[in-house]
Every structure is written in structure tokens, then in C-alpha cells.
Design an enzyme around this catalytic site. Structure first.
Site: not given
Length: 320
Positions: A52, A212, A216-217, A219
């Protein structure tokens, strides 16, 4: 913050964790501030990996671990951390995989990079078909016995691969996996098919990443509009519209509708749905800023009414 036992292990973790993939973050100082903000608000689990780095760019491998180390100064004893090993971190023939050589070398590098003497949860990032599972399990067991790792587990394994690792550990009297980490959300429910049963049967702790649905979830997006400029999906317009079509689009629209009715944000509704599953211990928030984190923190401390939960289950059932 709500805390729960991590599967059959006695250690207690916050229902939300912070993930340091940092897909949309190019500011190390802001990333560090987000970690510190999370800890100040009761989050005690930070999810990291050796690959990462800022902007999720492989040129920045290990940067997230270094940022995490700086954020943990004076707080290490109160925070649980993960790191992972297996994915490609360089051009060499041994810069990948789940061999004993690679696991031990990368664990030592991660310890040095974070500036700690132990990793709480050390995960195999992907199943490595080129290495015997016994070699992988023995290497992880040695790390636990040496005190450099507290618990071990896996990420992105299939259920049969988890079973194989558990059976191998039992056969050779080694430390077993205690945690699985997998993608799971209202619009990606495949984990329920075979992974949930083994989690229940074996008492495993379970972390859900991308709860999420890669944003896409969150908002930010609506099925009837193009992705906003500058967002993750703005450079993936065709893929975005494929995701927004059919069952996924209907599920996302329903989350937006439910959030409006409840006075919550779509992200809060989606996260609350995820952590309401008894099989799941932790949802890993993938936000890159303090503002994202504050929104996600609003998913904790309340529960969805059964009728609302059933509505969300039904509209996303085709994604099971």
C-alpha cells in the site's frame, strides 16, 4: 465506538477499521492526520499491507506502513494493526508469493518500516498456488512463536483454501488462521455463499473490505448520472455505467432512498447494513480523508430496523 471480540479470539476490536490503501490520497501528512483522527474517535484497528502507498501506486509500496508508523508514535500499545504479504513488491524472482523466504523477509521489513516489534494480524494477501500450503503455514507459525506476529489469517482466499489452511495447521500442530478478509458489500454479496458458513463453523474473525463498493455506495454517485469529475470512477466511465446498470444500480438507488428517509448518508446506511451481519466482525472504511472518515463514523451506534434491513436484503439479493 462499539467493540466486539474478534471471532473466537479474546481481543476486542472496533466495528470500523481504517484501511490504508490510500487509493485517492497523495498527501502523506493528510493520511497521517486521518489515522490520528480515527484513533482519537475510538477506532483501534488499522488495516495496512506492504504494497500500500499513496494513490495506490506500486511506485509507492511501503509508504502506507511508514505513514502508519509515524501516526502510532506514543499510541502503539492501544492500537491493533494488520499488514499483508504475497503480492508483487519488486522485480526480483522472490519479490512475491507465500514462500517461507518471502514471508519472513517481508515480515521483518514491515516491522522495521512501521517501527514496531510486532504485527497484530498478519495476512496472506492472496492464495499462492505455486507454494505448498504447509510451507506457508509453518512460516506464519514461526512468526507467531517468535512473538513478531500475534494472529494470522488470509485475504481474498476462497472458502476451500481457508479450509485447506486450517486442516494443514491442525495436522502439523501449527497456529491456525484466526481471521479472513474479503470484499463484501450490499452490491457484492458473494461472501455469503461459502465463506459465511466456514466463519460460523470455525469461529473466525472476519473483515469486510470495500464495504462501500469501491465508493459506489458512498453517496457520491447516482445510477442516473455520470461520475463526478475528479472521482475514482471518472476515469472508468464505461465500467462505471456497467456497474450502475441492472441489479447493482437498483440496489444503489434503494440505499440512497433509505438514507434520505432515515436522515443518514448512503455511506452510513451501507456500512450499518454490512456490520449488522453477525458473521462480520469489522468493516474496513476505505476513505482517504478526515471528512470521509467522519461520515463513515456515523454508521456506528444505531441499527437498521428489521423492515429496512429486509428491504435492502431483497433489493440486493440477486447479488448474493
Amino acid at each position: 465506538m462499539e467493540y466486539v471480540n474478534f471471532g473466537k479470539a479474546g481481543v476486542r476490536v472496533s466495528r470500523l477499521a481504517v484501511g490504508l490503501g490510500l487509493r485517492g490520497q497523495n498527501d502523506a501528512a493528510e493520511a497521517q492526520r486521518m489515522i490520528e483522527h480515527a484513533i482519537a474517535h475510538g477506532i483501534n484497528l488499522i488495516d495496512c499491507a506492504n504494497i500500500y502507498g499513496l494513490m495506490d501506486d506500486r511506485a509507492n509500496v511501503r509508504m502506507s506502513e511508514a505513514i502508519l508508523g509515524r501516526a502510532l508514535k506514543g499510541k502503539r500499545d492501544d492500537v491493533l494493526i494488520t499488514s499483508k504479504v504475497e503480492q508483487v513488491i519488486g522485480p526480483g524472482p522472490n519479490d512475491r508469493g507465500a514462500s517461507r523466504y518471502h514471508i519472513i523477509r517481508e515480515a521483518e521489513r514491515s516491522l522495521k518500516n512501521i517501527g514496531t516489534d510486532h504485527i497484530d494480524f498478519y495476512l496472506i494477501h492472496r492464495y499462492d498456488p505455486t507454494t505448498p500450503i504447509e510451507e506457508t503455514v509453518r512460516a506464519l507459525d514461526d512468526l507467531v512463536r517468535s512473538g513478531k506476529v500475534r494472529y494470522i489469517g488470509c485475504c481474498n482466499f476462497q472458502a476451500w483454501q481457508v479450509c485447506k489452511a486450517l486442516w494443514t495447521a491442525d495436522r502439523i500442530h501449527a497456529t491456525p488462521f484466526m481471521v479472513v478478509q474479503h470484499r463484501y458489500s450490499l452490491i457484492y454479496r458473494q461472501m455469503e455463499r461459502e465463506m459465511f458458513p466456514i466463519i460460523r463453523e470455525e469461529g473466525l474473525g472476519a473483515m469486510a473490505f470495500s464495504p462501500l463498493g469501491t465508493g459506489l455506495l458512498s453517496g457520491l454517485y447516482s445510477p442516473d448520472t455520470d461520475p463526478p469529475a475528479g472521482t475514482h470512477w471518472a476515469s472508468r466511465v464505461e465500467e462505471y455505467h456497467r456497474n450502475m446498470a441492472g441489479d447493482r444500480g437498483r440496489a444503489i438507488s434503494t440505499v440512497i432512498e433509505v438514507a434520505r428517509e432515515l436522515g443518514k448518508t448512503p455511506a452510513q446506511v451501507a456500512l450499518a447494513w454490512t456490520i449488522s451481519h453477525p458473521e462480520l466482525t469489522v468493516a474496513i472504511t476505505g476513505g482517504d480523508t478526515v471528512a470521509h472518515l467522519d461520515d463513515n463514523l456515523g454508521a456506528v451506534g444505531w441499527t437498521l430496523e428489521p423492515s429496512v434491513r429486509e428491504k435492502l436484503d431483497e433489493i440486493s439479493g440477486a447479488l448474493f
